[in-house]
Enzyme design. Sequence first.
Site, PDB file in Angstrom:
ATOM      1  N   CYS A 100      -2.241   5.530   0.214  1.00  0.00           N
ATOM      2  CA  CYS A 100      -1.823   4.878  -1.024  1.00  0.00           C
ATOM      3  C   CYS A 100      -1.746   5.962  -2.092  1.00  0.00           C
ATOM      4  O   CYS A 100      -1.471   7.121  -1.780  1.00  0.00           O
ATOM      5  CB  CYS A 100      -2.776   3.744  -1.400  1.00  0.00           C
ATOM      6  N   ILE A 101      -2.016   5.641  -3.326  1.00  0.00           N
ATOM      7  CA  ILE A 101      -1.843   6.620  -4.405  1.00  0.00           C
ATOM      8  C   ILE A 101      -2.845   7.761  -4.300  1.00  0.00           C
ATOM      9  O   ILE A 101      -2.515   8.918  -4.547  1.00  0.00           O
ATOM     10  CB  ILE A 101      -1.966   5.927  -5.772  1.00  0.00           C
TER      11      ILE A 101
END
Length: 532
Positions: free
Chosen positions: A475-476
């Site tokens: 993810c981020i």
Amino acid sequence: MSNQSTSPQITFWEFFQSLGKTFMLPVALLSFCGILLGIGSSLSSEGVIAQLPWLGNPTVKLFFQWMAWIGDFAFGYLPVMFAIAIPLGLARDNKGVAAFSGFIGFAVFNLSINFYLKQAGILESFDELELKKQNIKAILGVQTIDTGILGAIIVGIVVYFLHEKFHRTELPDAFSFFGGVRFVPIITLLTMNVLGLAIPFIWPFFAAAINGLGSLIQGAGIFAPFLFGAGERFLLPFGLHHILVTLIRFTEAGGTLEVCNNTISGALLIFKEELACSEVTEFSVSATRFLSQGKMPAFLGGLPGAALAIYHCAKPANRMKIKGLLISGVIACMVGGTTEPIEFLFLFVAPFLFVIHAILTGLGFMIMGLLDVTIGNTDGNIIDFIVLGVLQGTKTNWHWVPVIAGLWFVIYYIIFRFAITKFDIPTPGREKDSNEALANEFSGTPANFDSTGYDIEGILVALGGKKNIVSLDNCITRLRLSVQDMSLVQENKLKSLKALGVVKLNDHNLQVVIGTKVQTVKDGLEKLMKVN
């Protein structure tokens, strides 16, 4: 017909984590488009032009109107973007086919609903006002029931499961051309036709459930943004916060308002509609209290204060070694709205500090709402503050942001410094390790650290090697993995290789918190796994 699939089964927990992650692709675009819309609508408004006459130049004004028009794009096509992004993000193989099928599924889903509405005589029986009351509108050029983001999520999930089950399907020789990945859009078309016909009968139950959730949230009054803000932080370590955020931003759970003769549901969509409508003179606090403004006390003030406390509490000899780590974390937080690089410095060594942080974040949401601050968007960073706060004029009450953020800076600094020294919390720079170990952990000087600043080969070994990794994604800020044997994962080794934290979710799923360079690390791991 046979279906040969060797892909490992996804667990319930992993599925919901991965689902939340897929939301970030369209949301990231929304965040950028929100900035474009904010700049364009503000600098082309008559109020700003009256104060800055040069903005009234036809060419200049046209440019900013064009910017606002482009910024409005993502909001208009949001459901179809979700329907594409979900199977794209969830699929392990043939992602392009999954995304293509997502579009096919969404289009056919709405065409099938349109078919039912026509055959039932509903489209001919009611005038435009009555159709609006029935939540019927044009989507992709056809009149259909507006199922919003929830409908798009349902489509995306169904398409994903169809893709996983049928993308390796083998058909008899006479029909072999339609087998394999070509069969996925075909089965999607057939399935979504049936689901679309069922929607007019089952959708009222979904709508009632979401409306009930919205009534529950709105019924909390001034405490609603506190519950949302604190809840989002509490869910963050488990990667499930995207689910809550999406419900509030894009469904009736975030409120419903009439804006410029359009009924809009979802806090972010309400704010966007008000931002784009020239008739709106004041933004609605009922919507913005769930958006960027609530994050700003913690993101622009609180977490930088916590970082300074961690720096001051470090051993004097180690402060320079952790300075870069803390500065990069503060920049990621204030400019990018990404908080994990700071939060994971204390989450695992002092969970009670994270609890305090979550509560203070919730209080920030509540206080911004009580002060009638009206700054929207998704990130809560300095860009949102300037573009959607300052540039929108005094109507946003943006002047409260530096005041409350400054207060939060002091509160966080005092709490963190007291707690770290009182309870001898081993935050960065206070560990019992030798100075040489600390230097290796934070400076990135070992010979096997490559140009990315990470020892990719060492990380792969610490994860148990290539054969131990069932699936790898990110993810981020985090690597998301499924592994065969969790006992082979060396948590301390990963931390010595600059991982900010390791979250073991169950016997097979874990997350490794890397920071803003996580995509580079993930790409390096995938490349190394293909070579070995």
